[in-house]
Design a protein around this motif. Structure first.
Motif, PDB file in Angstrom:
ATOM      1  N   ASP A 321      21.757  29.834  58.287  1.00  0.00           N
ATOM      2  CA  ASP A 321      21.995  29.148  59.563  1.00  0.00           C
ATOM      3  C   ASP A 321      21.181  29.773  60.693  1.00  0.00           C
ATOM      4  O   ASP A 321      20.849  29.122  61.666  1.00  0.00           O
ATOM      5  N   LYS A 322      20.905  31.069  60.571  1.00  0.00           N
ATOM      6  CA  LYS A 322      20.208  31.790  61.650  1.00  0.00           C
ATOM      7  C   LYS A 322      18.722  31.991  61.342  1.00  0.00           C
ATOM      8  O   LYS A 322      18.002  32.590  62.143  1.00  0.00           O
ATOM      9  N   LYS A 323      18.285  31.542  60.173  1.00  0.00           N
ATOM     10  CA  LYS A 323      16.940  31.892  59.703  1.00  0.00           C
ATOM     11  C   LYS A 323      15.857  31.520  60.730  1.00  0.00           C
ATOM     12  O   LYS A 323      14.986  32.320  61.064  1.00  0.00           O
ATOM     13  N   ASP A 324      15.934  30.336  61.269  1.00  0.00           N
ATOM     14  CA  ASP A 324      14.901  29.885  62.205  1.00  0.00           C
ATOM     15  C   ASP A 324      14.984  30.659  63.522  1.00  0.00           C
ATOM     16  O   ASP A 324      13.968  31.096  64.066  1.00  0.00           O
ATOM     17  N   ALA A 325      16.236  30.833  64.004  1.00  0.00           N
ATOM     18  CA  ALA A 325      16.408  31.577  65.256  1.00  0.00           C
ATOM     19  C   ALA A 325      15.861  33.008  65.130  1.00  0.00           C
ATOM     20  O   ALA A 325      15.354  33.575  66.094  1.00  0.00           O
ATOM     21  N   LEU A 326      15.982  33.568  63.938  1.00  0.00           N
ATOM     22  CA  LEU A 326      15.493  34.934  63.718  1.00  0.00           C
ATOM     23  C   LEU A 326      13.994  34.956  63.433  1.00  0.00           C
ATOM     24  O   LEU A 326      13.360  36.001  63.459  1.00  0.00           O
ATOM     25  N   GLY A 327      13.439  33.807  63.125  1.00  0.00           N
ATOM     26  CA  GLY A 327      12.038  33.723  62.757  1.00  0.00           C
ATOM     27  C   GLY A 327      11.755  34.402  61.427  1.00  0.00           C
ATOM     28  O   GLY A 327      10.640  34.863  61.166  1.00  0.00           O
ATOM     29  N   ALA A 328      12.783  34.486  60.551  1.00  0.00           N
ATOM     30  CA  ALA A 328      12.593  35.172  59.266  1.00  0.00           C
ATOM     31  C   ALA A 328      11.758  34.310  58.330  1.00  0.00           C
ATOM     32  O   ALA A 328      11.862  33.092  58.332  1.00  0.00           O
ATOM     33  N   GLN A 329      10.877  34.987  57.523  1.00  0.00           N
ATOM     34  CA  GLN A 329      10.059  34.220  56.581  1.00  0.00           C
ATOM     35  C   GLN A 329      10.805  33.923  55.289  1.00  0.00           C
ATOM     36  O   GLN A 329      10.627  32.875  54.679  1.00  0.00           O
ATOM     37  N   ASP A 330      11.646  34.862  54.867  1.00  0.00           N
ATOM     38  CA  ASP A 330      12.299  34.683  53.572  1.00  0.00           C
ATOM     39  C   ASP A 330      13.601  35.484  53.530  1.00  0.00           C
ATOM     40  O   ASP A 330      13.736  36.498  54.221  1.00  0.00           O
ATOM     41  N   ILE A 331      14.551  35.008  52.727  1.00  0.00           N
ATOM     42  CA  ILE A 331      15.786  35.772  52.505  1.00  0.00           C
ATOM     43  C   ILE A 331      15.917  35.976  51.004  1.00  0.00           C
ATOM     44  O   ILE A 331      15.973  35.002  50.242  1.00  0.00           O
ATOM     45  N   LYS A 332      15.915  37.245  50.569  1.00  0.00           N
ATOM     46  CA  LYS A 332      15.999  37.532  49.136  1.00  0.00           C
ATOM     47  C   LYS A 332      17.351  38.158  48.828  1.00  0.00           C
ATOM     48  O   LYS A 332      17.906  38.869  49.667  1.00  0.00           O
ATOM     49  N   CYS A 333      17.820  37.907  47.611  1.00  0.00           N
ATOM     50  CA  CYS A 333      19.156  38.374  47.277  1.00  0.00           C
ATOM     51  C   CYS A 333      19.170  38.871  45.838  1.00  0.00           C
ATOM     52  O   CYS A 333      18.649  38.212  44.941  1.00  0.00           O
ATOM     53  N   LYS A 334      19.732  40.061  45.623  1.00  0.00           N
ATOM     54  CA  LYS A 334      19.835  40.586  44.259  1.00  0.00           C
ATOM     55  C   LYS A 334      21.284  40.998  43.998  1.00  0.00           C
ATOM     56  O   LYS A 334      21.821  41.855  44.704  1.00  0.00           O
ATOM     57  N   THR A 335      21.897  40.370  43.003  1.00  0.00           N
ATOM     58  CA  THR A 335      23.318  40.657  42.753  1.00  0.00           C
ATOM     59  C   THR A 335      23.515  41.675  41.635  1.00  0.00           C
ATOM     60  O   THR A 335      24.629  42.150  41.429  1.00  0.00           O
ATOM     61  N   THR A 336      22.441  42.030  40.911  1.00  0.00           N
ATOM     62  CA  THR A 336      22.625  42.954  39.782  1.00  0.00           C
ATOM     63  C   THR A 336      22.343  44.400  40.190  1.00  0.00           C
ATOM     64  O   THR A 336      21.586  45.111  39.543  1.00  0.00           O
ATOM     65  N   VAL A 337      22.952  44.819  41.303  1.00  0.00           N
ATOM     66  CA  VAL A 337      22.804  46.201  41.755  1.00  0.00           C
ATOM     67  C   VAL A 337      24.183  46.862  41.800  1.00  0.00           C
ATOM     68  O   VAL A 337      25.203  46.167  41.706  1.00  0.00           O
ATOM     69  N   ALA A 338      24.217  48.154  41.936  1.00  0.00           N
ATOM     70  CA  ALA A 338      25.490  48.881  42.029  1.00  0.00           C
ATOM     71  C   ALA A 338      25.256  50.182  42.785  1.00  0.00           C
ATOM     72  O   ALA A 338      24.128  50.664  42.872  1.00  0.00           O
ATOM     73  N   LYS A 339      26.360  50.707  43.330  1.00  0.00           N
ATOM     74  CA  LYS A 339      26.263  51.982  44.038  1.00  0.00           C
ATOM     75  C   LYS A 339      26.845  53.083  43.166  1.00  0.00           C
ATOM     76  O   LYS A 339      27.892  52.895  42.549  1.00  0.00           O
ATOM     77  N   VAL A 340      26.178  54.212  43.150  1.00  0.00           N
ATOM     78  CA  VAL A 340      26.752  55.400  42.507  1.00  0.00           C
ATOM     79  C   VAL A 340      26.787  56.484  43.573  1.00  0.00           C
ATOM     80  O   VAL A 340      25.804  56.687  44.296  1.00  0.00           O
ATOM     81  N   SER A 341      27.935  57.154  43.697  1.00  0.00           N
ATOM     82  CA  SER A 341      28.101  58.145  44.769  1.00  0.00           C
ATOM     83  C   SER A 341      28.643  59.453  44.236  1.00  0.00           C
ATOM     84  O   SER A 341      29.420  59.464  43.283  1.00  0.00           O
ATOM     85  N   ILE A 342      28.252  60.538  44.885  1.00  0.00           N
ATOM     86  CA  ILE A 342      28.924  61.814  44.649  1.00  0.00           C
ATOM     87  C   ILE A 342      29.664  62.185  45.932  1.00  0.00           C
ATOM     88  O   ILE A 342      29.198  61.899  47.035  1.00  0.00           O
ATOM     89  N   VAL A 343      30.830  62.809  45.759  1.00  0.00           N
ATOM     90  CA  VAL A 343      31.682  63.157  46.892  1.00  0.00           C
ATOM     91  C   VAL A 343      32.089  64.613  46.762  1.00  0.00           C
ATOM     92  O   VAL A 343      32.396  65.068  45.656  1.00  0.00           O
ATOM     93  N   GLY A 344      32.109  65.328  47.859  1.00  0.00           N
ATOM     94  CA  GLY A 344      32.602  66.701  47.787  1.00  0.00           C
ATOM     95  C   GLY A 344      32.517  67.388  49.131  1.00  0.00           C
ATOM     96  O   GLY A 344      31.466  67.373  49.776  1.00  0.00           O
ATOM     97  N   ALA A 345      33.649  67.979  49.565  1.00  0.00           N
ATOM     98  CA  ALA A 345      33.658  68.667  50.855  1.00  0.00           C
ATOM     99  C   ALA A 345      32.701  69.861  50.816  1.00  0.00           C
ATOM    100  O   ALA A 345      32.158  70.269  51.839  1.00  0.00           O
ATOM    101  N   GLY A 346      32.463  70.409  49.620  1.00  0.00           N
ATOM    102  CA  GLY A 346      31.613  71.589  49.475  1.00  0.00           C
ATOM    103  C   GLY A 346      30.166  71.350  49.863  1.00  0.00           C
ATOM    104  O   GLY A 346      29.439  72.284  50.175  1.00  0.00           O
TER     105      GLY A 346
END
Ligand code: ADP
Ligand code: ASP
Ligand code: MG
Length: 402
Positions: A321-346
């Protein structure tokens, strides 16, 4: 003593498990305690209901979806009350309307605002076990709402806080909180204790063993949690403010597959573009997580970011809906990604933790798409297919195994 005991879907998946939970709660009751039981829907019933809805309407309205999903928890609490009755103990089941668990109006992702405690107190005073539906609430329109997937933990903690319970136990299908999801990392180690802050990060970054808002609430109201198995008598993991054991550099690894990466390509390189784009997403109620902006060239720039995968359609619509207002050339989307995180106060006082994680991923030939960090965590975005390999490798390289 007042005890809140919460049982997840697997713990009440069939008749035998329901009877097992009923007996376990009755033990506490017969020891003279006041007992409140919070239940999830049986087994995978919430998923079954969502699939049913989508067969009829691929894009079901959120109000009606909540109306449907709340039946899952209503089924399990009623059956539990019948189980206790047959075992000769007085019990009463209550749904969110009957307790009056007041929430914000956001269907599908409501927040608890206030809990009326009179009805529960009254039932406890007449020596009944009180069985409450997890995951659901009621909004100002008197409609049912749900608290987000896994939200029954939050119901339990909120009740424990509102009623000043002496104990809040979260019973699940694993023995406690592990250094990583034990289904993915076989060598994961069970922790005796973990701080609210570390647990909050792990839960937010994908460790589904606790709903992250339940940890937030537990910290806020000082509710000490115990996470343990409903299938054995193991001690479980205590979640609390301070832990005795020395802080490890990294205390846990988490993964989240509910992620989509979107790239908006060829935006004009001038002030206000990021604002307009993210404002459109905020107005569509979409939480943006990692953000990466490329260095501008030829007067254009690209912005990539991640969102929860189940919001992909909504996000793409808001951006188109905003693509033209933003003047964006393309919108790409990838759904086969994931986040891996490490956590530690140390890691706060130890440089080189992020570098060590990146080295480990490099040695495993895993490509990193995006990176984000805070004082006590490092998150990388990778291909979904690499998650198991990445978690096991990182877990081992930080010496977390049993
Ligand atoms: P429940 O239905 O009891 O709420 P959940 O499926 O929501 O159960 O949460 C328990 C699951 O969380 C476990 O079966 C396990 O696979 C997963 N899990 C993810 N991360 C962890 C972790 N760090 N420690 C323990 N379990 C984890
Ligand atoms: N039944 C809900 C779900 O599957 C809530 C919960 O289990 O905590 O997400
Ligand atoms: Mg859960």
């Amino acid at each position: 003593m007042l005890v809140v005991k919460k049982f997840g879907g697997t713990s009440v998946a069939d008749k035998d498990r329901i009877m097992n939970v009923a007996r376990r709660c009755i033990r506490d009751y017969q020891a003279g305690n006041d007992v409140i039981v919070v239940l999830s829907a049986m087994g995978k019933q919430t998923d079954v209901l969502i699939d049913m809805a989508k067969e009829i309407n691929p894009n079901p309205g959120r109000r009606e979806l909540d109306m449907l999903l709340t039946t899952g928890e209503q089924t399990s609490v009623a059956l539990m009350a019948m189980a206790m009755d047959v075992l000769g103990v007085p019990a009463v089941s209550l749904n969110a309307y009957q307790v009056a668990m007041h929430t914000t109006s956001a269907y599908g992702n409501a927040r608890l605002k206030r809990i009326d405690t009179e009805r529960i107190r009254h039932e406890l005073d007449s020596r009944k076990i009180v069985i409450v539906t997890g995951f659901q609430g009621v909004n100002k329109y008197d409609d049912y709402t749900t608290l987000g997937r896994g939200g029954s933990d939050t119901t339990a903690v909120a009740l424990a806080a509102a009623l000043h319970a002496d104990k809040c136990e979260i019973y699940t299908d694993v023995d406690g909180v592990y250094t990583a999801d034990p289904r993915i990392v076989k060598k994961a180690r069970k922790m005796k204790e973990i701080t609210y802050d570390e647990m909050l990060d792990l839960a937010t970054l994908g460790a589904g063993v606790l709903h992250n808002r339940s940890v937030e609430l537990a910290k806020k109201y000082g509710v000490q949690l115990v996470v343990r198995s409903s299938l054995n008598e193991e001690e479980g993991t205590v979640v609390k403010e301070d832990v005795k054991v020395e802080r490890m550099l990294v205390s846990g690894v988490a993964a989240d597959k509910n992620v989509t990466r979107i790239s908006v390509v060829g935006l004009q390189d001038k002030p206000g573009m990021a604002f307009r784009m993210f404002d459109a997403l905020a107005k569509a109620n979409i939480n943006v997580d990692m953000i990466l902006q490329s260095i501008g060239r030829d007067n254009t720039k690209d912005i990539s970011f991640t969102i929860p995968r189940d919001m992909t359609d909504d996000a793409l619509k808001a951006l188109e809906d905003k693509k033209d207002a933003l003047g964006a050339q393309d919108i790409k989307c990838k759904t086969t990604v994931a986040k891996v995180s490490i956590v530690g106060a140390g890691m706060m006082s130890n440089p080189g933790v992020a570098a060590k994680m990146f080295e480990c991923l490099y040695n495993s030939n895993i490509n990193i798409n995006m990176i984000s960090t805070s004082e006590i965590r490092v998150t990388v975005l990778i291909d979904e297919a690499d998650v198991e390999k990445a978690m096991n490798a990182v877990h081992e390289s930080f010496g977390l195994e049993d």
